[in-house]
Design a protein around this motif. Structure first.
Motif, PDB file in Angstrom:
ATOM      1  N   UNK A   5       7.043  59.469  33.758  1.00  0.00           N
ATOM      2  CA  UNK A   5       8.369  58.874  33.902  1.00  0.00           C
ATOM      3  C   UNK A   5       8.637  58.023  32.668  1.00  0.00           C
ATOM      4  N   UNK A   6       9.728  58.327  31.967  1.00  0.00           N
ATOM      5  CA  UNK A   6      10.112  57.552  30.786  1.00  0.00           C
ATOM      6  C   UNK A   6      11.318  56.672  31.119  1.00  0.00           C
ATOM      7  N   UNK A   7      11.191  55.402  30.812  1.00  0.00           N
ATOM      8  CA  UNK A   7      12.283  54.458  30.997  1.00  0.00           C
ATOM      9  C   UNK A   7      12.804  54.060  29.620  1.00  0.00           C
ATOM     10  N   UNK A   8      13.993  54.554  29.273  1.00  0.00           N
ATOM     11  CA  UNK A   8      14.596  54.279  27.971  1.00  0.00           C
ATOM     12  C   UNK A   8      15.445  53.022  28.098  1.00  0.00           C
ATOM     13  N   UNK A   9      14.981  51.946  27.482  1.00  0.00           N
ATOM     14  CA  UNK A   9      15.569  50.621  27.673  1.00  0.00           C
ATOM     15  C   UNK A   9      16.623  50.356  26.607  1.00  0.00           C
ATOM     16  N   UNK A 108       0.184  59.445  39.314  1.00  0.00           N
ATOM     17  CA  UNK A 108      -0.686  60.428  39.962  1.00  0.00           C
ATOM     18  C   UNK A 108      -0.693  60.177  41.465  1.00  0.00           C
ATOM     19  N   UNK A 109      -0.773  61.267  42.223  1.00  0.00           N
ATOM     20  CA  UNK A 109      -0.808  61.210  43.693  1.00  0.00           C
ATOM     21  C   UNK A 109       0.409  60.473  44.262  1.00  0.00           C
ATOM     22  N   UNK A 110       1.536  60.613  43.564  1.00  0.00           N
ATOM     23  CA  UNK A 110       2.809  60.015  44.010  1.00  0.00           C
ATOM     24  C   UNK A 110       2.741  58.500  44.176  1.00  0.00           C
ATOM     25  N   UNK A 111       1.790  57.858  43.504  1.00  0.00           N
ATOM     26  CA  UNK A 111       1.649  56.397  43.579  1.00  0.00           C
ATOM     27  C   UNK A 111       2.356  55.766  42.376  1.00  0.00           C
ATOM     28  N   UNK A 112       3.517  55.170  42.604  1.00  0.00           N
ATOM     29  CA  UNK A 112       4.314  54.593  41.530  1.00  0.00           C
ATOM     30  C   UNK A 112       4.172  53.079  41.437  1.00  0.00           C
ATOM     31  N   UNK A 113       3.226  52.503  42.139  1.00  0.00           N
ATOM     32  CA  UNK A 113       3.107  51.043  42.193  1.00  0.00           C
ATOM     33  C   UNK A 113       2.850  50.438  40.815  1.00  0.00           C
ATOM     34  N   UNK A 114       1.959  51.035  40.019  1.00  0.00           N
ATOM     35  CA  UNK A 114       1.649  50.493  38.689  1.00  0.00           C
ATOM     36  C   UNK A 114       2.862  50.563  37.772  1.00  0.00           C
ATOM     37  N   UNK A 115       3.614  51.661  37.863  1.00  0.00           N
ATOM     38  CA  UNK A 115       4.809  51.831  37.029  1.00  0.00           C
ATOM     39  C   UNK A 115       5.875  50.802  37.391  1.00  0.00           C
ATOM     40  N   UNK A 116       6.100  50.606  38.683  1.00  0.00           N
ATOM     41  CA  UNK A 116       7.135  49.673  39.121  1.00  0.00           C
ATOM     42  C   UNK A 116       6.742  48.221  38.856  1.00  0.00           C
ATOM     43  N   UNK A 117       5.468  47.900  38.964  1.00  0.00           N
ATOM     44  CA  UNK A 117       5.006  46.553  38.616  1.00  0.00           C
ATOM     45  C   UNK A 117       5.206  46.302  37.122  1.00  0.00           C
ATOM     46  N   UNK A 118       4.993  47.356  36.313  1.00  0.00           N
ATOM     47  CA  UNK A 118       5.190  47.217  34.864  1.00  0.00           C
ATOM     48  C   UNK A 118       6.658  46.963  34.540  1.00  0.00           C
ATOM     49  N   UNK A 150       8.102  66.296  43.976  1.00  0.00           N
ATOM     50  CA  UNK A 150       8.517  65.286  44.947  1.00  0.00           C
ATOM     51  C   UNK A 150       9.641  64.446  44.352  1.00  0.00           C
ATOM     52  N   UNK A 151      10.481  63.912  45.209  1.00  0.00           N
ATOM     53  CA  UNK A 151      11.598  63.090  44.748  1.00  0.00           C
ATOM     54  C   UNK A 151      11.085  61.768  44.196  1.00  0.00           C
ATOM     55  N   UNK A 152      11.614  61.419  43.030  1.00  0.00           N
ATOM     56  CA  UNK A 152      11.257  60.143  42.413  1.00  0.00           C
ATOM     57  C   UNK A 152      12.068  59.034  43.068  1.00  0.00           C
ATOM     58  N   UNK A 153      11.403  57.978  43.494  1.00  0.00           N
ATOM     59  CA  UNK A 153      12.083  56.886  44.187  1.00  0.00           C
ATOM     60  C   UNK A 153      13.081  56.212  43.252  1.00  0.00           C
ATOM     61  N   UNK A 154      14.204  55.827  43.822  1.00  0.00           N
ATOM     62  CA  UNK A 154      15.255  55.169  43.047  1.00  0.00           C
ATOM     63  C   UNK A 154      14.752  53.841  42.484  1.00  0.00           C
ATOM     64  N   UNK A 155      15.043  53.600  41.209  1.00  0.00           N
ATOM     65  CA  UNK A 155      14.618  52.374  40.542  1.00  0.00           C
ATOM     66  C   UNK A 155      15.797  51.423  40.409  1.00  0.00           C
ATOM     67  N   UNK A 156      15.573  50.177  40.801  1.00  0.00           N
ATOM     68  CA  UNK A 156      16.572  49.133  40.648  1.00  0.00           C
ATOM     69  C   UNK A 156      16.008  48.031  39.747  1.00  0.00           C
ATOM     70  N   UNK A 157      16.841  47.543  38.832  1.00  0.00           N
ATOM     71  CA  UNK A 157      16.472  46.399  37.988  1.00  0.00           C
ATOM     72  C   UNK A 157      17.532  45.322  38.192  1.00  0.00           C
ATOM     73  N   UNK A 158      17.089  44.181  38.691  1.00  0.00           N
ATOM     74  CA  UNK A 158      18.001  43.069  38.996  1.00  0.00           C
ATOM     75  C   UNK A 158      19.142  43.514  39.908  1.00  0.00           C
ATOM     76  N   UNK A 159      18.808  44.373  40.861  1.00  0.00           N
ATOM     77  CA  UNK A 159      19.796  44.824  41.827  1.00  0.00           C
ATOM     78  C   UNK A 159      20.693  45.946  41.352  1.00  0.00           C
ATOM     79  N   UNK A 160      20.532  46.390  40.108  1.00  0.00           N
ATOM     80  CA  UNK A 160      21.371  47.466  39.558  1.00  0.00           C
ATOM     81  C   UNK A 160      20.586  48.774  39.506  1.00  0.00           C
ATOM     82  N   UNK A 161      21.242  49.853  39.866  1.00  0.00           N
ATOM     83  CA  UNK A 161      20.604  51.162  39.892  1.00  0.00           C
ATOM     84  C   UNK A 161      20.424  51.719  38.485  1.00  0.00           C
TER      85      UNK A 161
END
Length: 226
Positions: A5-9, A108-118, A150-161
């Protein structure tokens, strides 16, 4: 198989948000001598600025934040400012080029916790360093070659999608979620056709060969940049 998953900031007015005092503190920690730090601080603070339109001149405003527009030091100073913005988890990586920042998370294994914490840590770092994220222009791209995606969970930053795109432009290269070069090749081909049409028009106008060669060299340089 691992999903990427790439997040282009996108930062809002990145160079204009540089606070000289914060920058100098980081430069001191990097080992720059006091004289050089004072020179940079003097360069960035107390800058008079006004706007001239024909014969009209506005009143002068003194700026003590940000870096002068078009200054060759801007990318370097911003890079030094965010040098300590680094990924904390081994499965994540932050790619930086001046004010272009991208976070890559391996899931891996659909565990996105490390990515979302980052993402949360990155958001907190931006707030601590007076950088504002432009959520409307911040995009995600998911690279998943598994048969059963699998569907990637929606990401919110400061309440914005944060929107998910199937393609994006990164440092002049058009990237697609399937990692093929078709999109980038199509874009370069269209640009080349536009430049060639322009050169043909100049040739029909019977311009001297030196000017045609100059225009040709300029077009090649523009293609390489774009």
């Amino acid at each position: 198989m691992v999903v990427s998953v790439q997040l282009f900031i996108d930062f809002s007015s990145a160079f204009n948000t540089i606070i000289p005092q914060h920058l100098i503190e980081k430069l001191s920690l990097l080992g720059l001598n006091t004289s050089l730090c004072n020179w940079i601080l003097d360069f960035l603070t107390g800058r008079p600025q006004s706007v001239r339109i024909r014969n009209s001149l506005s009143s002068t405003t003194t700026l003590s934040t940000g870096a002068p527009q078009g200054c060759v030091l801007c990318p370097l100073l911003f890079t030094l400012l965010n040098h300590n913005c680094a990924a904390m988890h081994i499965s994540n990586h932050i790619v930086k080029f001046a004010d272009d920042t991208t976070m890559v998370g391996l899931i891996s294994k659909n565990n996105e916790s490390a990515y979302r914490e980052e993402v949360q840590r990155l958001t907190a770092w931006c707030k601590a360093n007076s950088l504002s994220l432009n959520i409307d222009k911040t995009k995600e791209m998911v690279v998943d070659f598994r048969r059963a995606q699998s569907d990637h969970s929606t990401l919110f930053i400061d309440g914005s999608l944060v929107e998910i795109d199937k393609s994006t432009k990164f440092l002049g290269v058009h990237l697609a979620e399937n990692f093929t070069w078709s999109l980038n090749t199509t874009f370069i081909t269209k640009k080349a056709e536009q430049r060639l049409y322009f050169l043909r028009s100049l040739r029909k106008a019977h311009l001297p060969p030196p000017i045609l060669w100059l225009d040709c060299a300029t077009s090649i340089c523009l293609l390489n940049i774009i």
